[in-house]
Design an enzyme around this catalytic site. Structure first.
Site, PDB file in Angstrom:
ATOM      1  N   ASP A 144      -7.977  -0.238   5.194  1.00 23.82           N
ATOM      2  CA  ASP A 144      -8.480  -1.387   5.961  1.00 23.82           C
ATOM      3  C   ASP A 144      -7.346  -2.394   6.124  1.00 23.82           C
ATOM      4  O   ASP A 144      -7.383  -3.497   5.581  1.00 23.82           O
ATOM      5  CB  ASP A 144      -9.677  -2.007   5.221  1.00 23.82           C
ATOM      6  N   ALA A 157       0.818  -1.214   0.000  1.00 23.37           N
ATOM      7  CA  ALA A 157       0.000   0.000   0.000  1.00 23.37           C
ATOM      8  C   ALA A 157       0.852   1.266   0.000  1.00 23.37           C
ATOM      9  O   ALA A 157       0.501   2.262  -0.647  1.00 23.37           O
ATOM     10  CB  ALA A 157      -0.940  -0.006   1.205  1.00 23.37           C
TER      11      ALA A 157
END
Length: 244
Positions: free
Chosen positions: A106, A89
């Site tokens: 998340d 990410a």
């Protein structure tokens, strides 16, 4: 997650932010390889595209093909609007050139240095770079009860990235008291949040209560979490987890 009550967590993660933005065509989901957050996002007909970034290709493949999980996520990972990218990410937001109306983070709890960087001021600044001017970022932020200092450290780290931040939480039976943070480049009026899609848990009457904190989980001072000073790991190592 537990299939018994995961809908509470994922409805709380997704719907406050989705109800507060003026535009939600382009959505970025960092983590969420189980497809459960994507399931909730796909309830909105004006969502044109979801980029789902999860580092583990085996997780996204299992959750795209396993019949039991597919039944739970309603085939979200096979939806034509969902693009899966198996990448770290941090690297994705560092390299991204397009912008997003809503960003959902998340990711697993920050219990090691590798994960802690995904809750750092530097990471939030990178995410802010790909957030549209009126967009909203929301991150899961661990438990304000079991890891109070860690929760508020995440809140303060978002604020240190020059974002307007609002904290909220709810009770998930299998997890306990669990928290999130909404963040935007502009001030947020959470009183305008309302339920626009079918839900199993959230209601308009319930939404305002998510933003209230009791005395034992209320905001406390913390340092901010940075790449060079990853204090969040220390905060996360809370003795209350022994009762989890």
């Amino acid at each position: 997650f537990s299939s018994v009550d995961e809908y509470r967590y994922h409805e709380a993660l997704v719907h406050p932010a989705m109800s507060l933005v003026d535009k939600r065509a382009q959505v970025l989901l960092l983590g969420g390889g189980d497809g459960l957050a994507a399931r909730e996002v796909l309830k909105y007909g004006d969502v044109a595209r979801i980029i789902l970034v999860d580092i583990d290709p085996e997780i996204t493949e299992i959750c795209r093909t396993n019949p039991e999980i597919v039944a739970l996520n309603r085939g979200a990972l096979a939806d034509a609007r969902v693009t899966i990218i198996n990448q770290d990410a941090y690297k994705f937001v560092e390299q991204a050139t397009e912008t997003f109306d809503v960003i959902f983070i998340d990711l697993p709890d920050p219990n090691n240095e590798s994960l802690s960087k995904l809750y750092s001021v530097e990471f939030y600044k990178l995410a802010c770079r790909v957030l549209t001017p009126g967009g909203i970022l929301v991150t899961q932020s661990t438990s304000p009860f079991f890891a109070r200092a860690a929760f508020w450290c995440i809140h303060h780290s978002l604020a240190a990235a020059n974002l307007h931040v609002v904290a909220y939480h709810l009770e998930v039976p299998s997890l306990g008291d669990w928290g999130f943070n909404l963040a935007s480049k502009i001030p947020l009026d959470v009183k305008k949040a309302h339920v626009q899609v079918d839900t199993l848990f959230l209601t308009d009457a319930l939404l305002p209560t998510l933003f209230e904190f009791g005395k034992d989980v209320a905001e406390i001072p913390t340092r901010v979490n940075t790449l060079f000073r990853p204090i969040l790991m220390t905060y996360y190592d809370d003795r209350r987890w022994a009762y989890y």
